[in-house]
Design an enzyme around this catalytic site. Structure first.
Site, mmCIF file in Angstrom:
data_model
loop_
_atom_site.group_PDB
_atom_site.id
_atom_site.type_symbol
_atom_site.label_atom_id
_atom_site.label_comp_id
_atom_site.label_asym_id
_atom_site.label_seq_id
_atom_site.Cartn_x
_atom_site.Cartn_y
_atom_site.Cartn_z
ATOM 1 N N GLU A 454 0.830 -1.210 0.000
ATOM 2 C CA GLU A 454 0.000 0.000 0.000
ATOM 3 C C GLU A 454 0.866 1.263 0.000
ATOM 4 O OE1 GLU A 454 -3.074 -0.956 -1.043
ATOM 5 O OE2 GLU A 454 -2.866 1.207 -0.944
HETATM 6 C C1 LIG Z 1 2.259 -9.737 0.466
HETATM 7 C C2 LIG Z 1 2.045 -8.628 -0.500
HETATM 8 C C3 LIG Z 1 0.756 -8.251 -0.847
HETATM 9 C C4 LIG Z 1 0.551 -7.238 -1.786
HETATM 10 N N1 LIG Z 1 -0.728 -6.938 -2.188
HETATM 11 C C5 LIG Z 1 -0.901 -6.119 -3.259
HETATM 12 C C6 LIG Z 1 -2.196 -5.950 -3.847
HETATM 13 O O1 LIG Z 1 -3.192 -6.506 -3.386
HETATM 14 N N2 LIG Z 1 -2.294 -5.168 -4.946
HETATM 15 C C7 LIG Z 1 -1.229 -4.537 -5.499
HETATM 16 O O2 LIG Z 1 -1.390 -3.853 -6.491
HETATM 17 N N3 LIG Z 1 0.000 -4.657 -4.961
HETATM 18 C C8 LIG Z 1 0.193 -5.435 -3.857
HETATM 19 N N4 LIG Z 1 1.446 -5.593 -3.323
HETATM 20 C C9 LIG Z 1 2.558 -4.859 -3.893
HETATM 21 C C10 LIG Z 1 3.074 -3.739 -3.005
HETATM 22 O O3 LIG Z 1 2.112 -2.718 -2.877
HETATM 23 C C11 LIG Z 1 4.406 -3.256 -3.590
HETATM 24 O O4 LIG Z 1 5.344 -4.293 -3.381
HETATM 25 C C12 LIG Z 1 4.874 -1.966 -2.982
HETATM 26 O O5 LIG Z 1 4.017 -0.911 -3.350
HETATM 27 C C13 LIG Z 1 6.297 -1.598 -3.399
HETATM 28 O O6 LIG Z 1 6.484 -1.744 -4.776
HETATM 29 P P1 LIG Z 1 7.726 -2.598 -5.295
HETATM 30 O O7 LIG Z 1 7.724 -3.900 -4.603
HETATM 31 O O8 LIG Z 1 7.713 -2.603 -6.778
HETATM 32 O O9 LIG Z 1 9.003 -1.776 -4.805
HETATM 33 P P2 LIG Z 1 9.702 -0.571 -5.578
HETATM 34 O O10 LIG Z 1 8.693 0.350 -6.143
HETATM 35 O O11 LIG Z 1 10.709 -1.132 -6.490
HETATM 36 O O12 LIG Z 1 10.430 0.167 -4.374
HETATM 37 C C14 LIG Z 1 11.490 -0.451 -3.633
HETATM 38 C C15 LIG Z 1 11.790 0.394 -2.416
HETATM 39 O O13 LIG Z 1 12.317 1.648 -2.864
HETATM 40 C C16 LIG Z 1 11.885 2.690 -2.021
HETATM 41 N N5 LIG Z 1 11.231 3.706 -2.864
HETATM 42 C C17 LIG Z 1 10.706 3.549 -4.086
HETATM 43 N N6 LIG Z 1 10.253 4.725 -4.563
HETATM 44 C C18 LIG Z 1 10.504 5.654 -3.632
HETATM 45 C C19 LIG Z 1 10.277 7.063 -3.524
HETATM 46 N N7 LIG Z 1 9.676 7.746 -4.491
HETATM 47 N N8 LIG Z 1 10.675 7.680 -2.394
HETATM 48 C C20 LIG Z 1 11.268 7.006 -1.400
HETATM 49 N N9 LIG Z 1 11.520 5.689 -1.463
HETATM 50 C C21 LIG Z 1 11.139 5.020 -2.545
HETATM 51 C C22 LIG Z 1 10.956 2.091 -0.961
HETATM 52 O O14 LIG Z 1 11.699 1.858 0.216
HETATM 53 C C23 LIG Z 1 10.581 0.766 -1.574
HETATM 54 O O15 LIG Z 1 10.322 -0.203 -0.575
HETATM 55 C C24 LIG Z 1 1.665 -6.572 -2.354
HETATM 56 C C25 LIG Z 1 2.963 -6.929 -1.967
HETATM 57 C C26 LIG Z 1 3.160 -7.960 -1.092
HETATM 58 C C27 LIG Z 1 4.570 -8.358 -0.773
#
Ligand SMILES: Cc1cc2nc3c(=O)[nH]c(=O)nc-3n(C[C@H](O)[C@H](O)[C@H](O)COP(=O)(O)OP(=O)(O)OC[C@H]3O[C@@H](n4cnc5c(N)ncnc54)[C@H](O)[C@@H]3O)c2cc1C
Length: 600
Positions: A454
């Site tokens: 989220e």
């Molecule tokens: C168990 C689980 C359930 C989930 N459920 C859903 C769901 O129902 N629907 C859905 O759509 N998604 C879902 N997700 C996805 C989740 O919302 C994303 O994993 C999350 O938003 C982060 O995206 P990413 O993994 O691509 O990390 P990335 O976008 O690659 O980011 C990696 C890290 O970089 C940092 N970061 C990135 N951008 C910035 C910024 N602008 N400023 C500061 N720091 C930054 C943060 O620390 C972040 O953790 C789920 C994930 C998991 C693991």
């Protein structure tokens, strides 16, 4: 076996004594909310969570979800518990009566949701996601969807999901690849892959209504890394015709489930959209004018609404996990005998005193408890502001600003602190907490995801600092400081409130100085704002919980029963042990970004 006792008494204290819901009967959904009805809902939901959801938490974690032959199965007992949840009407508690819901305001759905998360986050997430999805459908969907689809989601017969994330696009939605191409009949054909989709497939419901974002290609069939081309769609697993008739299986297939650290009873799926039929939600996007710089498409408003509700919901997951971990740590510290009290044996006839005699153990438990109860107050106060913002009251606009400002704070502060509380609860068990049999390490594993999904907590902090502080000429922080300083000057007149007012004042002064520093330095060097954002959000969280504890102290002063005396002790703990972080956080924010950014 871990225990869980629903904190019904604490909710009653908040609703009746602190927030005085009786005085808010003019708000939407509050008209019939008599104290008896509130108490009934809390007691019944608490009982359900204790007796039906919680007993499946540990077994659900051990068994996890399974994926066989393209089909997902949830752990044993989940199906029956989910059915009972829906039959009892909990899934539709906050939905309008016109679609079969109970029309209760968010302050009550928040309470029920927190108890569900404490009892069994994996299981409680299925209806929570569905509520978010039907909320978005009611806000943006066509009439036939509201008539034929929403009621089935409200009853729990069908579930809902939110599908945003893709392998190459999580935080940065501009990069998504899923595309939706308009068809002559007005529907869209969707192709792409979404990952990490909570409840993406399961065996609890006959149909799943996916709320999906995807890009609409330009006239040449190309997609662009441009948020304005991202639109919001409804894609049911089984087609539903506009007259409500059931149709065939849609082109949405489960590619697999994730094997993950926690919430193992919650299915987290890879979903493949292969020529899936999708219905666009919200107004049709207009072709861009030459050189026009657009932000999000109009239809995305529905998705943002769903995400905001989900952010508050995830913050509440943090509180729920903190509560159950605290309860178990507390119970264990009253059973385990270890060492002697520093001031001399408390039970000399026993080989050792109880663990609870040690100041560090009490510190751990008070840290968890003062967070949980303060955060519960903050989320109740925020959801009350949400209802005020939807009313015709003169303070509606200010309430809306405060609710909007608190959303990233509740999401990130409550999940960071909820994880910390889960860890402290486990620490009370010593090595026995790290061992799976006692069930408390599950709370730590389950609580961890709340900090990431989220919108990762660092991204929430940037939303607060980068967007919410400056929007509308700084109207939201001005409203907040008006509230804080107004409360301080009012309560300063009460001698007995002095220790609590001092804490709120200290936090407010640090928060004001930090806000001014960011306003002065952020525009010159955005890295200064980025480097201080997480500290700033924590500073706001600690200060807001100080205000909540001040409010709770006010109604507890002069009362001699244990419940209210305990409240005063927790308030004192927060002011003496957490508020001192505020000047330290200010100093860190004012250090700027050099030490962080200059290292290559
Ligand atoms: C168990 C689980 C359930 C989930 N459920 C859903 C769901 O129902 N629907 C859905 O759509 N998604 C879902 N997700 C996805 C989740 O919302 C994303 O994993 C999350 O938003 C982060 O995206 P990413 O993994 O691509 O990390 P990335 O976008 O690659 O980011 C990696 C890290 O970089 C940092 N970061 C990135 N951008 C910035 C910024 N602008 N400023 C500061 N720091 C930054 C943060 O620390 C972040 O953790 C789920 C994930 C998991 C693991």
């Amino acid at each position: 076996m871990p225990i869980y006792r629903a904190p019904v008494e604490d909710f009653r204290f908040l609703f009746h004594e602190v927030l005085e819901l009786e005085k808010h009967r003019d708000l939407p959904g509050f008209a019939d909310l008599s104290p008896d009805l509130v108490d009934d809902i809390l007691a019944n939901a608490g009982k359900f969570c204790e007796e039906v959801l919680q007993p499946l938490n540990q077994s659900g974690d051990e068994e996890g979800c399974r994926f066989e032959n393209g089909v997902v199965s949830t752990p044993k007992g989940f199906k029956e518990a989910y059915k009972s949840y829906c039959e009892a009407g909990w899934g539709g508690l906050g939905a309008p009566e016109s679609v079969g819901g109970a029309g209760m305001p968010p302050i009550l759905t928040m309470a029920v949701s927190e108890m569900g998360m404490s009892a069994n986050q994996s299981l409680a997430m299925y209806p929570m996601l569905t509520a978010g999805a039907y909320g978005a459908l009611l806000a943006t969907g066509a009439d036939w969807m509201k008539q034929h689809i929403a009621p089935k989601m409200v009853s729990g017969e069908w579930a809902g999901t939110m599908c945003l994330t893709e392998p190459g696009s999580g935080t940065d939605l501009r990069l998504m690849k899923t595309r939706a191409v308009e068809q002559p009949d007005g529907t869209y054909k969707m192709n792409g892959t979404k990952i990490f989709i909570s409840g993406g497939d399961q065996d609890l419901t006959d149909n799943i209504v996916h709320m999906v974002i995807a890009k609409i290609p330009d006239g040449n069939g190309q997609i662009h890394d441009d948020l304005a081309t991202v639109n919001f769609f409804m894609v049911p697993k089984f087609i539903v015709h506009e007259d409500g008739a059931d149709g065939p299986r849609n082109g949405v297939n489960t590619g697999g489930i994730e094997h993950k650290m926690g919430i193992k009873g919650q299915s987290t799926c890879v979903l493949n959209f292969d020529d899936a039929i999708a219905w666009r939600l919200g107004p049709k996007p207009l072709p861009p004018k030459p050189d026009e710089k657009r932000s999000a498409s109009a239809g995305m408003a529905g998705m943002f609404g769903m995400m905001n509700a989900a952010r508050l919901g995830v913050g509440i997951q943090g509180i729920g996990l903190g509560e159950v971990a605290y309860q178990n740590g507390y119970a264990y510290a009253h059973e385990r005998r270890v060492g002697r009290a520093l001031t001399g044996p408390q039970e000399p006839d026993k080989p050792a005193d109880l663990e609870i005699v040690h100041p560090d153990v009490k510190r751990m438990l008070l840290q968890a408890r003062s967070f949980v109860e303060g955060a519960r107050a903050l989320s109740a106060w925020t959801t009350l502001n949400l209802s005020i913002s939807q009313s015709a009251r003169p303070e509606a606009a200010t309430a809306g600003l405060l609710e909007d400002l608190m959303t990233p704070v509740i999401k990130a502060f409550c999940t960071d602190m909820g994880f910390e509380a889960a860890n402290l609860g486990m620490q009370c068990y010593g090595g026995h907490g790290y061992i799976r049999d006692n069930g408390v390490e599950q709370f730590v594993r389950d609580a961890r995801i709340n900090q990431t999904y989220e919108g990762a907590n660092g991204v929430q902090a940037m939303d607060l600092v980068g967007r919410k502080l400056g929007r509308k000429g700084g109207a939201a922080p001005m409203a907040l400081f008006g509230l804080l300083t107004g409360w301080i000057s009012e309560q300063e007149k009460d001698e007995a409130m002095k220790p609590f007012v001092a804490g709120v004042k200290r936090g407010t002064e640090a928060l004001q100085a930090a806000t001014m520093w960011l306003a002065a330095n952020g525009p010159k060097n955005p890295n200064d704002a980025g480097a201080g954002a997480t500290d700033y959000l924590r500073l706001m969280g600690i200060t807001m919980l100080a205000l909540m504890w001040g409010k709770m102290a006010k109604v507890s002063l002069g009362k001699t029963d244990k419940f209210h005396k305990d409240k005063l002790m927790c308030a004192r703990y927060w002011m003496e042990r957490m508020v001192p972080e505020c000047p330290m956080l200010l100093e860190r924010i004012q250090a700027g970004s050099a030490a962080i950014m200059e290292l290559d």
